[in-house]
Design an enzyme around this catalytic site. Structure first.
Site, mmCIF file in Angstrom:
data_model
loop_
_atom_site.group_PDB
_atom_site.id
_atom_site.type_symbol
_atom_site.label_atom_id
_atom_site.label_comp_id
_atom_site.label_asym_id
_atom_site.label_seq_id
_atom_site.Cartn_x
_atom_site.Cartn_y
_atom_site.Cartn_z
ATOM 1 N N HIS A 36 -67.813 -100.354 -0.137
ATOM 2 C CA HIS A 36 -67.525 -98.965 -0.489
ATOM 3 C C HIS A 36 -66.105 -98.755 -1.026
ATOM 4 C CE1 HIS A 36 -71.295 -98.210 1.621
ATOM 5 N NE2 HIS A 36 -70.832 -99.046 2.528
ATOM 6 N N CYS A 37 -65.615 -99.726 -1.797
ATOM 7 C CA CYS A 37 -64.259 -99.638 -2.377
ATOM 8 C C CYS A 37 -63.195 -99.437 -1.305
ATOM 9 C CB CYS A 37 -64.154 -98.505 -3.397
ATOM 10 S SG CYS A 37 -65.098 -98.785 -4.871
#
Ligand SMILES: Cc1ncc(COP(=O)(O)O)c(C=O)c1O
Length: 389
Positions: free
Chosen positions: A345-346
């Site tokens: 998720h970055c």
């Protein structure tokens, strides 16, 4: 998703859009597809007036009087970078973040540490991402020139106490930038009351068009901030050798803008205002409680954020024992038409620091209902029963 029987649980990435927003976007292309702030003909004037109206809608949505303190960008990432690069940080200056930042509030600090010697400090949160104000105070040393923090984490859904953070930082004369990408869509955000110096967000996470972001800045902060991109629309008069930069917001809006997106932004905020942001928040809280009720008894399913559903905003991140997160996401999609997100998720450092390879994430919004949650919970339990032996 008209006519689809799929369940969309990836709204932390992008939300779906109501017809009112889609109609507003197409009205620009159908009725007045010209540029704003340049040509003086009637169609262009309509564009300029629509941009002004959208800016006013944004200001009033976030509790502010002056629309000129709001800049249109292309996303939250760009908004964060405008501040990072334009703030004037020098070698030895420190920036304080949490340990659960999205890459849009991480990568630039690593780059700037390498390029100009800006120091990065990190205040640790709990394993499940809960903010510790005492840790924060300890890390807020005199070399910190900017506090740059996520408001609501896109991994754990935890929300940091922005008002307290701002007060403590301001007492020491330190400026605060907040990444509101996951908070602005899910709770009332009054920027005047929060007293924050800069606030960044993405409209595509709050019913708006893809590729429109917003940066709020206090008057005196925007005056001092140097633009990230230079060119047409940002200058008064340019000679071969000199340029006279114009005032904000125009000095930050170089080149032609996404006028359709800006028009759609007003429609999205109008839609959310009619529902009321308190109701938006309560709706997610109700669905989170149902997730907890349905899944909490299954040992093979572990949540990554807090156990207390009221602390997770609209986000439920989890793992299924014996399965990788991408497998969970693909199987939910292929077998049950349920769309979620998987991976890191970055927010890679968050996972690495907690020894996790990633997680599956279901993120909710106003169009999700109890049936969606029951279908999701039953599909996840089915996966756990099949693969977690
Ligand atoms: C907390 C947070 N910050 C920043 C971003 C970046 O948003 P964008 O990709 O729209 O720039 C995201 C995107 O998911 C996010 O969740």
């Amino acid at each position: 998703m008209a006519g689809s029987d799929a369940v969309y649980l990836d709204s932390a990435c992008q939300t779906l859009r109501p017809y009112q927003v889609i109609d507003a976007i197409t009205s620009y292309y159908k009725e007045f597809p010209a540029c704003g702030g340049r040509s003086v003909h009637s169609m262009a004037t309509k564009v300029s007036m629509s941009v002004d109206r959208s800016r006013e809608a944004v200001a009033s949505f976030f509790g502010c009087k002056d629309p000129r303190n709001f800049i249109f960008t292309k996303n939250c990432t760009e908004s964060m970078n405008v501040v990072a690069k334009g703030f004037g940080l020098k070698k030895g200056d420190a920036v304080l973040t949490t340990d659960m930042e999205h890459n849009s509030n991480h990568v630039q600090w690593v780059e700037m540490a390498n390029d100009i010697g800006v120091r990065r400090k990190i205040t640790r949160t709990s394993v499940t991402g809960e903010f510790d104000i005492e840790n924060f105070k300890k890390e807020l040393t005199n070399d910190v020139k900017l506090v740059s923090m996520v408001h609501t984490s896109n991994v754990t859904g935890t929300t940091v106490p922005v008002k307290d953070i701002v007060q403590i930082a301001h007492d020491k004369g330190i400026t605060v930038l907040i990444d509101g990408a996951q908070a602005a869509p899910h709770m009332p955000v009054d920027l005047k009351k929060l007293d924050v110096d800069f606030y960044a967000m993405s409209m595509h996470k709050m019913l708006g068009p893809s590729g429109v972001g917003i940066l709020y800045g206090k008057e005196e902060r925007l005056k001092k901030l140097r633009p990230l991109i230079w060119g047409g629309g940002t200058v008064g008069l340019a000679t071969y050798d000199t340029v006279k930069i114009t005032a904000h917001p125009e000095k930050f809006e170089a080149g032609l803008m996404d006028y359709a997106g800006i028009v759609g932004t007003a429609a999205a905020l109008d839609y959310l205002s009619k529902i009321g942001m308190d109701n938006v928040r309560k709706h997610s809280e109700g669905l989170q409680k149902l997730i907890e009720k349905e899944l909490s008894g299954t040992d093979a399913i572990t949540s990554v954020g807090p156990k207390d559903p009221s602390k997770r905003s609209s986000i439920f991140s989890f793992n299924v024992k014996g399965m990788g997160s991408h497998d969970v996401a693909m199987m939910l999609d292929n077998a049950d038409k349920i769309m979620i997100r998987s991976g890191m998720h970055c927010a890679h450092p968050f996972f690495v620091s907690r020894g996790l390879e990633g997680c599956a994430r279901a993120s909710l919004y106003i169009y999700n209902n109890e049936d969606d949650i029951l279908r999701f919970a039953s599909a996840v339990k089915k996966l756990a029963a099949t693969f977690s032996k």
